[in-house]
Design a protein around this motif. Structure first.
Motif, short mmCIF file in Angstrom:
data_model
loop_
_atom_site.label_atom_id
_atom_site.label_comp_id
_atom_site.label_asym_id
_atom_site.label_seq_id
_atom_site.Cartn_x
_atom_site.Cartn_y
_atom_site.Cartn_z
N HIS A 366 61.20 -79.71 2.28
CA HIS A 366 60.87 -78.40 2.83
C HIS A 366 59.34 -78.12 3.09
O HIS A 366 58.45 -78.99 2.37
N ASP A 368 57.57 -75.87 2.93
CA ASP A 368 57.01 -75.01 2.01
C ASP A 368 56.94 -75.64 0.62
O ASP A 368 57.90 -76.07 0.20
N ARG A 371 59.08 -74.53 -2.04
CA ARG A 371 60.65 -74.76 -1.85
C ARG A 371 60.96 -76.57 -2.08
O ARG A 371 62.02 -76.78 -2.21
N ASP A 383 65.12 -80.27 2.70
CA ASP A 383 65.29 -78.91 3.61
C ASP A 383 66.52 -78.83 4.47
O ASP A 383 66.70 -79.53 5.61
N LEU A 420 67.68 -70.13 -5.07
CA LEU A 420 65.97 -70.37 -4.84
C LEU A 420 65.30 -70.27 -5.91
O LEU A 420 64.12 -70.70 -6.05
N TRP A 429 59.03 -68.09 -6.04
CA TRP A 429 60.10 -68.56 -5.23
C TRP A 429 60.04 -67.04 -4.45
O TRP A 429 59.68 -65.98 -4.85
N ASN A 432 65.66 -64.77 -0.11
CA ASN A 432 66.20 -65.07 1.24
C ASN A 432 66.18 -63.80 2.33
O ASN A 432 65.57 -62.67 1.66
N ASN A 439 70.22 -69.65 -1.92
CA ASN A 439 69.86 -70.63 -0.85
C ASN A 439 70.61 -70.72 0.18
O ASN A 439 71.56 -71.35 0.28
#
Length: 737
Positions: A366, A368, A371, A383, A420, A429, A432, A439
């Motif tokens: 990912h 990020d 993440r 990802d 997450l 974190w 969503n 996740n």
């Protein structure tokens, strides 16, 4: 080919030269379309021939037996213009150290990857991705060679290099970009089976990184890290197995007992082919229906047991070639044994020659950093929201099932994918889009993976290692579930082992640890796992967890295994536990096989427990009551679930026709004479078909005489009952006589 000196005139060098920009990009490995510069192209006055051959002393072009020397333009570039009306068939004559070789020019070929492949890759829907990406020996435009393809959308340029260019990136062969797909392609003539290669990638900042092929189907033996060109020649002999697998009942309605194996340490030093000579016979003798391999895909560090993968499409080269691994699977199938394997789509290591920032930017991981970084293992998370990454993993699941005939995938660390906030503190974190901790990308990926695998491979099963109360892990994707076939029952494993580790005098206060599993037993389709995770890192082996002296430890183990095999759900046992190995497992030396060998003074106690496991599997397979209604609440009835003071558990299992099997466990060291249990009134007599206290298993041989006949004595809410002698620390199985 016999060639003669050219009789045609060569145009001035200026007509064959490159502009400074193209020349610089080509020489630095940063050109997206080397085929537009190299090879043969119509130009005013004829056809220009251009080759990039660093360190070559001379390059000539051969046409119909006539050779023309190309002009040395410096930096390994050679070119000239011949007064031709069209591009002819030609070869190159390249001289190194005074030795001339005739070769095909890689830059005279059209792309060897089709438009449909590119479309499916771009859509993230190429279910046979392994046929499109990676290294594939083939005949292209009448020439033998290998097509190389790699997904690297952020790269300025990519070159193929390997043992054929002495691992010098500057002498590697530039690949062409196939548009917006992010795929780079090159057909290299004369390259085939066994060639070592990697991709030299020019990052967005102009620096270079040398990477193994993410789609490599064969690798060097670690710690070496090169990819190897390969093609299979294995001829499968398991057609009967595959046909029966496709036609059989779903796994949750069939016998399913699993022997978990770490291939490299089961008997250290054996190759795949040597394992094929020993493993099927051993597992077949014990009666397990399936073997489960800890991760087989290539991994750099053996101490990770395969759970940190760098080569997702390659069986580890430590034990042999991909065809050798196919030979092992084939041998197991021909012995009537199904093959499961651990599959690890949750994360990957940060090795700088593998997937991490593959083309200079986050690609498989990912973008990020919060993440991307796995908080527990120092690795990177995929990802799952990126369609190409999701495609890479979904196709990988299908690949193992289709190319290697794997019968099931046990998916590792599902919980870490689903949440997450897994192992993350507040602030580490981001919720969503609905404000939750789920996740959603991972959920969609798992649903797509399961749906794809089941659609393409009838009879295959997927199994989730998932330790939370996520709803619908084994519910169909069409009904909003994740779509797995089975789920490891981590709650049962934890609770039952906690109970068993207590001294018998204290067990009455923890009776619910053995009964609680039945509160949720039918919420999912479960496997009861005593896996490698439970016998390492100071947790002790199964027999060493048990309290008491050596006799009591073995008796507890036998009683526990009898309880486990009778409990609703499938069974999994890790190697070494089938003969009560006392030491924890270590990948460095594997099971202590000498415990079974009388020549080394081995005790019969270990062989007795192995004999019990064999008998458990044998009786289990022939008694549908123990597996046919595993996921149906009507397949189970408590007789005595509240006998805490006695440390006794008694229950009935029922097959599809209602025929019962009675299981009774006494987890007390006291013999219980005349122990009365209510039973169905329509059974005229009962037969004791298994007793874990039998002398042949190492027990005290407290048995019940056949037949055991019911009496009109109401007990446990039933009008009839039987009296049994319950051996110390033992489990009994009885069926209608």
């Amino acid at each position: 080919m016999t060639v003669r000196t050219a009789s045609v005139s060569v145009q001035p060098a200026a007509a064959a030269s490159l502009n400074a920009t193209d020349r610089g990009r080509l020489l630095s490995g940063a050109h997206h379309d080397p085929h537009a510069l190299l090879g043969a192209h119509p130009v005013p006055g004829g056809v220009v021939f251009r080759a990039l051959r660093p360190y070559a002393q001379a390059v000539a072009v051969a046409i119909d037996g006539t050779r023309t020397r190309l002009d040395d333009m410096g930096d390994g570039l050679f070119s000239c213009v011949l007064p031709l009306d069209a591009i002819p068939e030609y070869t190159l004559l390249v001289t190194y150290d005074g030795t001339e070789s005739e070769v095909q020019d890689p830059y005279r070929f059209l792309p060897a990857l089709g438009e449909l492949d590119l479309h499916l890759i771009g859509e993230g829907r190429h279910e046979e991705l392994w046929t499109a990406l990676g290294a594939h020996p083939m005949t292209h435009e009448g020439v033998l060679g290998t097509r190389f393809t790699v997904w690297a959308p952020n790269a300025q340029g990519v070159r193929v290099c390997g043992d054929f260019c002495h691992w010098d990136g500057n002498t590697g062969f530039p690949m062409r970009s196939l548009g917006s797909s992010g795929v780079w392609e090159l057909f290299l003539p004369g390259i085939g089976e066994g060639t070592l290669y990697k991709f030299d990638i020019t990052r967005p900042d102009g620096t270079h990184t040398l990477r193994a092929d993410p789609m490599a189907r064969r690798t060097e033996v670690p710690p070496a890290t090169a990819s190897i060109v390969t093609e299979s020649s294995h001829v499968w002999g398991d057609a009967e197995w595959m046909a029966e697998r496709a036609a059989q009942h779903p796994v949750h309605e069939a016998p399913f007992s699993v022997y978990e194996v770490h291939l490299a340490s089961w008997r250290p030093g054996l190759t795949y082919r040597q394992l094929a000579e020993q493993l099927p016979a051993y597992i077949g003798d014990l009666g397990f229906t399936h073997v489960q391999f800890m991760p087989v895909a290539e991994h750099p560090f053996g101490g990770s047991w395969g759970y940190q993968i760098t080569g997702f499409y390659a069986p580890t080269a430590r034990l042999g070639t991909p065809d050798d691994f196919k030979y092992l699977v084939d041998a197991l199938h021909q012995a009537g044994i199904g093959v499961l394997m651990d599959w690890v789509p949750a994360h990957f290591p940060r090795d700088d020659w593998a997937l991490a920032e593959f083309d200079g930017r986050p690609l498989y991981e990912h973008e990020d950093p919060l993440r991307a970084a796995h908080p527990d293992w120092g690795t990177l998370e995929f990802d799952y929201g990126r369609r190409e990454v999701r495609n890479f993993l979904v196709a990988n699941a299908a690949y193992w099932c289709e190319e290697f005939h794997i019968d099931g995938l046990r998916v590792d660390a599902v919980a870490s994918m689903l949440y997450l906030d897994y192992s993350r503190e507040p602030g580490q974190w981001v919720p969503n889009e609905h404000g939750g901790r789920e996740n959603l990308d991972a959920v969609a990926f798992l649903q797509e993976m399961n749906a794809t695998v089941y659609r393409r491979n009838p009879g295959v099963v997927t199994i989730a290692e998932e330790s939370t109360a996520w709803d619908g892990v084994t519910r169909a994707t069409s009904e909003g579930g994740l779509g797995f076939g089975l789920k490891w029952n981590m709650g049962w494993m934890h609770d039952s082992l906690e109970y068993m580790q207590r001294e018998p005098i204290h067990r009455q206060y923890h009776h619910n640890e053995m009964t609680f599993s039945m509160v949720y037993a039918y919420s999912e389709n479960y496997v009861l796992p005593i896996s490698h995770d439970e016998v390492v890192h100071g947790k002790r082996s199964l027999v060493s967890k048990m309290p008491g002296d050596w006799w009591q430890q073995r008796a507890n183990t036998r009683a526990y295994l009898g309880f486990m095999w009778a409990h609703p759900g499938k069974q999994l046992l890790f190697m070494g536990q089938e003969f009560a190995q006392g030491a924890e497992w270590s990948e460095a030396h594997g099971p202590d096989w000498w415990l079974l060998d009388p020549a080394y003074g081995a005790e019969p106690d270990h062989r007795g427990i192995r004999d019990l496991v064999r008998d458990l599997n044998t009786v289990y397979a022939r008694e549908p009551a123990l597996w046919q209604r595993d996921t149906d609440p009507t397949g189970f009835t408590w007789i005595a679930g509240d006998a805490a003071e006695d440390n006794v558990f008694a229950f009935l299992r029922h097959d599809a026709h209602g025929t019962p099997l009675l299981a009774v466990s006494n987890f007390s060291p006291a013999v219980r004479h005349g122990y009365r249990l209510g039973v169905p009134e329509d059974i005229p007599a009962w037969h004791e078909m298994l007793n874990t206290d039998a002398a042949r298993y190492g027990g005290s041989n407290v048995l019940n005489q056949d037949p055991v006949k019911p009496e009109p004595h109401p007990t446990h809410g039933r009008p009839t009952s039987i009296q049994l002698t319950l051996p110390p620390l033992a489990t009994l199985w009885l069926r209608p006589a």
